[in-house]
Scaffold this active site. Structure first.
Site, PDB file in Angstrom:
ATOM      1  N   GLU A 120       0.815  -1.198   0.000  1.00 37.54           N
ATOM      2  CA  GLU A 120       0.000   0.000   0.000  1.00 37.54           C
ATOM      3  C   GLU A 120       0.853   1.253   0.000  1.00 37.54           C
ATOM      4  O   GLU A 120       1.905   1.307   0.615  1.00 37.54           O
ATOM      5  CB  GLU A 120      -0.945  -0.019   1.201  1.00 37.54           C
ATOM      6  CG  GLU A 120      -2.154  -0.858   0.865  1.00 37.54           C
ATOM      7  CD  GLU A 120      -2.890  -1.373   2.072  1.00 37.54           C
ATOM      8  OE1 GLU A 120      -2.506  -1.033   3.208  1.00 37.54           O
ATOM      9  OE2 GLU A 120      -3.841  -2.125   1.873  1.00 37.54           O
ATOM     10  N   CYS A 133       3.502   8.437   1.240  1.00 38.48           N
ATOM     11  CA  CYS A 133       4.006   7.487   2.229  1.00 38.48           C
ATOM     12  C   CYS A 133       4.222   6.156   1.522  1.00 38.48           C
ATOM     13  O   CYS A 133       3.271   5.553   1.031  1.00 38.48           O
ATOM     14  CB  CYS A 133       2.956   7.384   3.337  1.00 38.48           C
ATOM     15  SG  CYS A 133       3.329   6.149   4.570  1.00 38.48           S
ATOM     16  N   CYS A 140       6.356  -7.036   7.592  1.00 39.31           N
ATOM     17  CA  CYS A 140       7.467  -6.557   8.429  1.00 39.31           C
ATOM     18  C   CYS A 140       7.877  -7.684   9.354  1.00 39.31           C
ATOM     19  O   CYS A 140       7.012  -8.376   9.890  1.00 39.31           O
ATOM     20  CB  CYS A 140       7.019  -5.334   9.253  1.00 39.31           C
ATOM     21  SG  CYS A 140       8.373  -4.563  10.167  1.00 39.31           S
ATOM     22  N   CYS A 144       6.020  -4.907  16.441  1.00 40.07           N
ATOM     23  CA  CYS A 144       5.574  -3.869  17.367  1.00 40.07           C
ATOM     24  C   CYS A 144       4.102  -4.160  17.688  1.00 40.07           C
ATOM     25  O   CYS A 144       3.304  -4.389  16.779  1.00 40.07           O
ATOM     26  CB  CYS A 144       5.752  -2.488  16.744  1.00 40.07           C
ATOM     27  SG  CYS A 144       7.464  -2.207  16.247  1.00 40.07           S
ATOM     28  N   CYS A 147       1.088  -2.159  16.092  1.00 43.80           N
ATOM     29  CA  CYS A 147       1.116  -1.913  14.641  1.00 43.80           C
ATOM     30  C   CYS A 147       0.456  -3.042  13.872  1.00 43.80           C
ATOM     31  O   CYS A 147       0.776  -4.213  14.074  1.00 43.80           O
ATOM     32  CB  CYS A 147       2.565  -1.747  14.184  1.00 43.80           C
ATOM     33  SG  CYS A 147       2.741  -1.639  12.388  1.00 43.80           S
ATOM     34  N   SER A 258      10.925   5.958  15.640  1.00 46.19           N
ATOM     35  CA  SER A 258       9.696   5.569  16.344  1.00 46.19           C
ATOM     36  C   SER A 258      10.050   5.248  17.785  1.00 46.19           C
ATOM     37  O   SER A 258      10.466   4.134  18.089  1.00 46.19           O
ATOM     38  CB  SER A 258       9.087   4.353  15.659  1.00 46.19           C
ATOM     39  OG  SER A 258       8.738   4.695  14.336  1.00 46.19           O
ATOM     40  N   LEU A 259       9.907   6.228  18.652  1.00 42.57           N
ATOM     41  CA  LEU A 259      10.354   6.060  20.042  1.00 42.57           C
ATOM     42  C   LEU A 259       9.254   5.423  20.900  1.00 42.57           C
ATOM     43  O   LEU A 259       9.444   4.359  21.472  1.00 42.57           O
ATOM     44  CB  LEU A 259      10.782   7.428  20.593  1.00 42.57           C
ATOM     45  CG  LEU A 259      11.514   7.383  21.924  1.00 42.57           C
ATOM     46  CD1 LEU A 259      12.804   6.589  21.840  1.00 42.57           C
ATOM     47  CD2 LEU A 259      11.810   8.807  22.417  1.00 42.57           C
ATOM     48  N   ASN A 335      -3.993   4.768  15.941  1.00 44.18           N
ATOM     49  CA  ASN A 335      -5.042   4.398  14.989  1.00 44.18           C
ATOM     50  C   ASN A 335      -5.453   2.960  15.246  1.00 44.18           C
ATOM     51  O   ASN A 335      -4.673   2.048  14.991  1.00 44.18           O
ATOM     52  CB  ASN A 335      -4.515   4.499  13.558  1.00 44.18           C
ATOM     53  CG  ASN A 335      -4.289   5.939  13.165  1.00 44.18           C
ATOM     54  OD1 ASN A 335      -5.177   6.776  13.298  1.00 44.18           O
ATOM     55  ND2 ASN A 335      -3.098   6.245  12.694  1.00 44.18           N
ATOM     56  N   CYS A 378      -1.307   5.697   9.697  1.00 35.27           N
ATOM     57  CA  CYS A 378      -0.115   4.907  10.030  1.00 35.27           C
ATOM     58  C   CYS A 378      -0.452   3.598  10.714  1.00 35.27           C
ATOM     59  O   CYS A 378      -1.295   3.551  11.580  1.00 35.27           O
ATOM     60  CB  CYS A 378       0.767   5.671  11.000  1.00 35.27           C
ATOM     61  SG  CYS A 378       1.036   7.315  10.507  1.00 35.27           S
TER      62      CYS A 378
HETATM   63  N1  SAH Z   1       8.917   0.476  10.381  1.00 36.33           N
HETATM   64  C1  SAH Z   1       9.147   1.863  10.430  1.00 36.33           C
HETATM   65  C2  SAH Z   1       8.333   2.656   9.436  1.00 36.33           C
HETATM   66  C3  SAH Z   1       6.901   2.241   9.223  1.00 36.33           C
HETATM   67  S1  SAH Z   1       5.792   2.513  10.570  1.00 36.33           S
HETATM   68  C4  SAH Z   1       8.937   2.389  11.842  1.00 36.33           C
HETATM   69  O1  SAH Z   1       8.442   1.646  12.678  1.00 36.33           O
HETATM   70  O2  SAH Z   1       9.298   3.539  12.097  1.00 36.33           O
HETATM   71  C5  SAH Z   1       5.490   4.277  10.487  1.00 36.33           C
HETATM   72  C6  SAH Z   1       5.049   4.897  11.809  1.00 36.33           C
HETATM   73  O3  SAH Z   1       3.703   4.549  12.146  1.00 36.33           O
HETATM   74  C7  SAH Z   1       5.904   4.459  12.976  1.00 36.33           C
HETATM   75  O4  SAH Z   1       6.218   5.551  13.817  1.00 36.33           O
HETATM   76  C8  SAH Z   1       4.986   3.520  13.683  1.00 36.33           C
HETATM   77  O5  SAH Z   1       5.377   3.338  15.018  1.00 36.33           O
HETATM   78  C9  SAH Z   1       3.652   4.184  13.512  1.00 36.33           C
HETATM   79  N2  SAH Z   1       2.517   3.307  13.772  1.00 36.33           N
HETATM   80  C10 SAH Z   1       2.437   1.986  13.572  1.00 36.33           C
HETATM   81  N3  SAH Z   1       1.213   1.525  13.914  1.00 36.33           N
HETATM   82  C11 SAH Z   1       0.500   2.593  14.337  1.00 36.33           C
HETATM   83  C12 SAH Z   1      -0.840   2.755  14.806  1.00 36.33           C
HETATM   84  N4  SAH Z   1      -1.682   1.736  14.852  1.00 36.33           N
HETATM   85  N5  SAH Z   1      -1.239   3.993  15.134  1.00 36.33           N
HETATM   86  C13 SAH Z   1      -0.393   5.051  15.040  1.00 36.33           C
HETATM   87  N6  SAH Z   1       0.865   4.953  14.601  1.00 36.33           N
HETATM   88  C14 SAH Z   1       1.323   3.734  14.257  1.00 36.33           C
HETATM   89 FE1  SF4 Z   2       7.359  -2.946  11.480  1.00 38.31          FE
HETATM   90 FE2  SF4 Z   2       7.347  -0.259  11.900  1.00 38.31          FE
HETATM   91 FE3  SF4 Z   2       5.118  -1.722  12.261  1.00 38.31          FE
HETATM   92 FE4  SF4 Z   2       7.146  -1.970  13.965  1.00 38.31          FE
HETATM   93  S1  SF4 Z   2       5.892  -0.096  13.604  1.00 38.31           S
HETATM   94  S2  SF4 Z   2       5.950  -3.669  13.072  1.00 38.31           S
HETATM   95  S3  SF4 Z   2       8.890  -1.745  12.613  1.00 38.31           S
HETATM   96  S4  SF4 Z   2       6.178  -1.407  10.331  1.00 38.31           S
END
Ligand code: SAH
Ligand code: SF4
Length: 403
Positions: A120, A133, A140, A144, A147, A258-259, A335, A378
């Site tokens: 996507e 984006c 992945c 996390c 996510c 992504s902290l 989200n 995201c």
């Molecule tokens: N893998 C990389 C880039 C893709 S994720 C990373 O983790 O940085 C892009 C961003 O979306 C990251 O900051 C991630 O933590 C955030 N993200 C993932 N799932 C989310 C959710 N359900 N709601 C809000 N942000 C989310």
């Molecule tokens: Fe992968 Fe980024 Fe999602 Fe973590 S937040 S599972 S690194 S896409």
């Protein structure tokens, strides 16, 4: 009816056929030169021919070799016999009420027997910019817990051409080529280019596919083609510490990290990669990021999870932790996705948190979620769509008011 065909498709009903001809769209200069050499273009002409193709593919957006009028007819014919200019195929295009567009793209099989895969790409228009984006992997490997992409099995890395190809598709659909018409229903930035910025925040961990990401960045940033400057390209990582310095040195893009937590125990849970590269090491790599300065700040992303990481004490600890690093902070309202155990923080918790961050000198830290009605925000990048719940709609409206 051919029994043979039936038998082979029954044995492997989901395998995608390999494309008959390879596409040149998305290739970098070296790969283009190799493709030209393979069809007999003499070595002495390669540079010039690559420049011509580059102009047609990346400046003009050609989708057919017959458009390439500065290329000799004979070469055009040979190119057409051997290659295509196909992009990843658009399976679905969804347009949200706020102008956000999500494309579900099918990428061609890389080897015989590979199942078709979908990725996507999301476009987010704002008044002064248009951000694309892009995805870097199919799925992945990291997990996390908040996510949606992390619940998908990794299928494979995207090639450099498939990454750059996402920009070509978006430009096609937004009509952003010299002679193309813009779609009537498009919401686009005023005055700015339709796609002015690129963020690697779609599916996948870009620093686990660094070589292809780097090659794609060079293609996207090339001044004779797509020309999206490296300062307008941001690579987001969950914290692959050893690749952060090479990213700055070799790709020279902006960095986002992504902290999401200020303590290792919590970050271990939210971003399991933290067990390998804990917060202190991650922040040390950020301090040493090549080119980092007040004019080139690192973005720290912090997803707001109700009752998990959203107290005023967390906000104060965050500010303290980032002291001395040229930083921007993006608070991202969580989200939700079907089956998640997390909830988005209440609006007043987000406000309190953002006040503390704001008082410490970080401007407008809350990122308004976009495209929620098409599940394009995201971490929600998965192919199914979902209607907004009444609660989400209210949250969205409340957040939109802060824009
Ligand atoms: N893998 C990389 C880039 C893709 S994720 C990373 O983790 O940085 C892009 C961003 O979306 C990251 O900051 C991630 O933590 C955030 N993200 C993932 N799932 C989310 C959710 N359900 N709601 C809000 N942000 C989310
Ligand atoms: Fe992968 Fe980024 Fe999602 Fe973590 S937040 S599972 S690194 S896409």
């Amino acid at each position: 009816m051919s029994v043979e065909t039936q038998a082979s498709s029954a044995a492997d009903p989901i395998a995608a056929p390999l494309p008959a001809k390879r596409s040149l769209a998305g290739l970098d200069r070296t790969a283009l030169a190799d493709a030209l050499a393979a069809i007999g273009v003499p070595a002495s002409e390669l540079r010039m021919r690559v420049s011509q193709l580059w102009h047609w593919i990346y400046f003009r957006g050609a989708r057919d070799f017959s458009e390439m009028t500065s290329v000799s007819k004979t070469l055009r014919k040979t190119l057409d016999e051997n290659y295509t200019l196909a992009r990843p195929e658009v399976v679905v295009e969804q347009v949200s009420g706020d102008g956000t567009r999500k494309w579900l793209l099918r990428v061609a099989a890389e080897h015989a027997g590979e199942r078709p895969h979908e990725i996507e790409t999301v476009y987010i228009p704002e008044a002064d910019r248009g951000t694309l984006c892009v995805s870097s992997q199919i799925g992945c490997t990291l997990t996390c817990t908040f996510c949606h992409t992390g619940t998908q099995r990794l299928v494979r890395n995207l090639s450099a051409a498939e990454i750059a190809g996402q920009v070509l598709v978006a430009r096609d659909r937004l009509g952003e080529w010299p002679e193309a018409a813009r779609p009537d229903d498009a919401i686009l930035p005023d005055g700015a280019r339709a796609i002015s910025n690129i963020v690697f925040m779609g599916m996948g961990e870009p620093l686990y596919n660094f070589d292809n990401v780097k090659t794609a960045i060079d293609t996207i940033a090339d001044g004779e083609g797509l020309s999206i400057g490296k300062r307008r390209i941001t690579v987001s990582t969950s914290g692959v510490v050893p690749v952060i310095e090479p990213l700055g040195r070799e790709a020279g893009t902006m960095l986002a990290v992504s902290l999401h937590a200020v303590r290792d125990a919590l970050r271990d849970e939210l971003v399991p990669l933290n067990k390998k590269y804990p917060i202190a090491e991650l922040l040390e790599a950020c301090r040493n990021y090549p080119g980092v300065s007040n004019a080139k700040r690192i973005t720290f992303e912090y997803v707001m999870l109700k009752g998990v990481n959203d107290t005023p004490a967390d906000a104060k600890a965050l500010v303290k932790l980032l002291k001395g690093i040229p930083a921007k902070i993006n608070l991202i309202p969580f989200n939700p996705w079907p089956g998640t155990k997390y909830e988005c923080s209440d609006w007043d918790a987000i406000e309190r948190f953002s006040e503390i961050v704001f008082s410490a000198g970080y401007a407008s830290p809350v990122r308004t979620p976009r495209g929620r009605d098409i599940l394009a925000a995201c971490g929600q990048l998965k192919s199914e769509t979902q209607k907004l719940s009444a609660r989400e709609r209210m949250a969205l409206r409340a957040m939109a008011m802060t824009d």
